[in-house]
Design an enzyme around this catalytic site. Structure first.
Site, mmCIF file in Angstrom:
data_model
loop_
_atom_site.group_PDB
_atom_site.id
_atom_site.type_symbol
_atom_site.label_atom_id
_atom_site.label_comp_id
_atom_site.label_asym_id
_atom_site.label_seq_id
_atom_site.Cartn_x
_atom_site.Cartn_y
_atom_site.Cartn_z
ATOM 1 N N LYS A 1 0.827 -1.214 0.000
ATOM 2 C CA LYS A 1 0.000 0.000 0.000
ATOM 3 C C LYS A 1 0.867 1.274 0.000
ATOM 4 C CE LYS A 1 -4.061 -2.070 2.221
ATOM 5 N NZ LYS A 1 -5.023 -1.949 3.356
ATOM 6 N N ASN B 1 -1.898 0.209 6.793
ATOM 7 C CA ASN B 1 -1.423 -1.077 7.299
ATOM 8 C C ASN B 1 -0.584 -1.864 6.301
ATOM 9 O OD1 ASN B 1 -3.512 -1.777 5.645
ATOM 10 N ND2 ASN B 1 -4.675 -2.912 7.180
ATOM 11 N N HIS C 1 -2.236 -5.193 1.378
ATOM 12 C CA HIS C 1 -3.543 -5.824 1.142
ATOM 13 C C HIS C 1 -3.309 -7.260 0.721
ATOM 14 C CE1 HIS C 1 -7.574 -6.562 -0.490
ATOM 15 N NE2 HIS C 1 -6.928 -7.190 -1.474
HETATM 16 P P1 GDP Z 1 -8.109 -6.483 5.503
HETATM 17 O O1 GDP Z 1 -8.786 -7.585 4.711
HETATM 18 O O2 GDP Z 1 -7.323 -6.999 6.673
HETATM 19 O O3 GDP Z 1 -7.288 -5.554 4.634
HETATM 20 O O4 GDP Z 1 -9.272 -5.588 6.164
HETATM 21 P P2 GDP Z 1 -10.715 -5.095 5.639
HETATM 22 O O5 GDP Z 1 -11.087 -5.784 4.349
HETATM 23 O O6 GDP Z 1 -11.656 -5.212 6.793
HETATM 24 O O7 GDP Z 1 -10.505 -3.537 5.380
HETATM 25 C C1 GDP Z 1 -9.891 -3.072 4.190
HETATM 26 C C2 GDP Z 1 -8.927 -1.981 4.556
HETATM 27 O O8 GDP Z 1 -9.659 -0.867 5.083
HETATM 28 C C3 GDP Z 1 -7.927 -2.318 5.678
HETATM 29 O O9 GDP Z 1 -6.805 -3.062 5.241
HETATM 30 C C4 GDP Z 1 -7.553 -0.941 6.183
HETATM 31 O O10 GDP Z 1 -6.624 -0.289 5.312
HETATM 32 C C5 GDP Z 1 -8.901 -0.214 6.108
HETATM 33 N N1 GDP Z 1 -9.661 -0.320 7.361
HETATM 34 C C6 GDP Z 1 -10.254 -1.442 7.882
HETATM 35 N N2 GDP Z 1 -10.876 -1.156 9.037
HETATM 36 C C7 GDP Z 1 -10.691 0.170 9.260
HETATM 37 C C8 GDP Z 1 -11.108 1.074 10.293
HETATM 38 O O11 GDP Z 1 -11.781 0.691 11.257
HETATM 39 N N3 GDP Z 1 -10.724 2.382 10.156
HETATM 40 C C9 GDP Z 1 -9.996 2.823 9.101
HETATM 41 N N4 GDP Z 1 -9.669 4.124 9.036
HETATM 42 N N5 GDP Z 1 -9.579 1.997 8.113
HETATM 43 C C10 GDP Z 1 -9.920 0.700 8.187
#
Ligand code: GDP
Length: 143
Positions: free
Chosen positions: A13, A116, A119
């Site tokens: 990212k 983070n 992805h």
């Molecule tokens: P992943 O599969 O671990 O990447 O997580 P998700 O699919 O739930 O979320 C996609 C991306 O959105 C994450 O990798 C983070 O960059 C972002 N994200 C997820 N949860 C949060 C949150 O609670 N707050 C914020 N600001 N970003 C989030």
């Protein structure tokens, strides 16, 4: 090529790519048994980031996530190994680096729950869709 190998999609990212961590992240993943089959460097447009993360469009963090993912170039990669999808999820760790297991990519390189570092596709079905998003036309394996 091992017939049990499968493919998945990773993206270094903009936080990690922009701060010069891509090389260390790729080395980490190669050390975990992944091969880079294809890679590119791309600065996503807003429509592209919105389309890629469409599943999250109702979430409160969606606009912030799109801002972040369009803030600079990122590095999508097609990765291959046995059991690629779950193994990559294991290697990157939990979404929030504060909860990521020691030694995972996010524990080592992520800044925050949003910024983070990486992805990874969360299912073989989504891996197919996400690989096609960046690497349509690249030879690959199903599943
Ligand atoms: P992943 O599969 O671990 O990447 O997580 P998700 O699919 O739930 O979320 C996609 C991306 O959105 C994450 O990798 C983070 O960059 C972002 N994200 C997820 N949860 C949060 C949150 O609670 N707050 C914020 N600001 N970003 C989030």
């Amino acid at each position: 090529m091992n017939k049990n190998e499968t493919d998945t999609l990773a993206i270094v990212k903009p936080d990690a790519f922009g701060s010069g961590k891509a090389g260390r992240i790729i080395a980490h993943l190669e050390g975990a048994g992944f091969r880079v089959v294809a890679a590119t460097v791309k600065h996503l447009t807003r429509p592209e980031a919105q389309a890629f993360y469409a599943v999250h469009r109702e979430r409160p963090f969606f606009d912030s996530l799109v801002d972040f993912m369009t803030s600079g170039p990122c590095m999508p990669m097609l990765l291959r190994r046995e059991n690629a999808v779950p193994e990559l999820r294991r290697a990157i760790g939990a979404t929030d680096p504060a909860e990521a297991e020691d030694g995972t990519v996010r524990a080592l390189y992520a800044e925050s729950k949003e910024r983070n570092a990486i992805h990874a596709s969360d299912s073989p079905e989504n891996a197919e869709i996400e690989i096609s998003f960046f690497f349509a036309g690249t030879d690959r394996l199903s599943g």
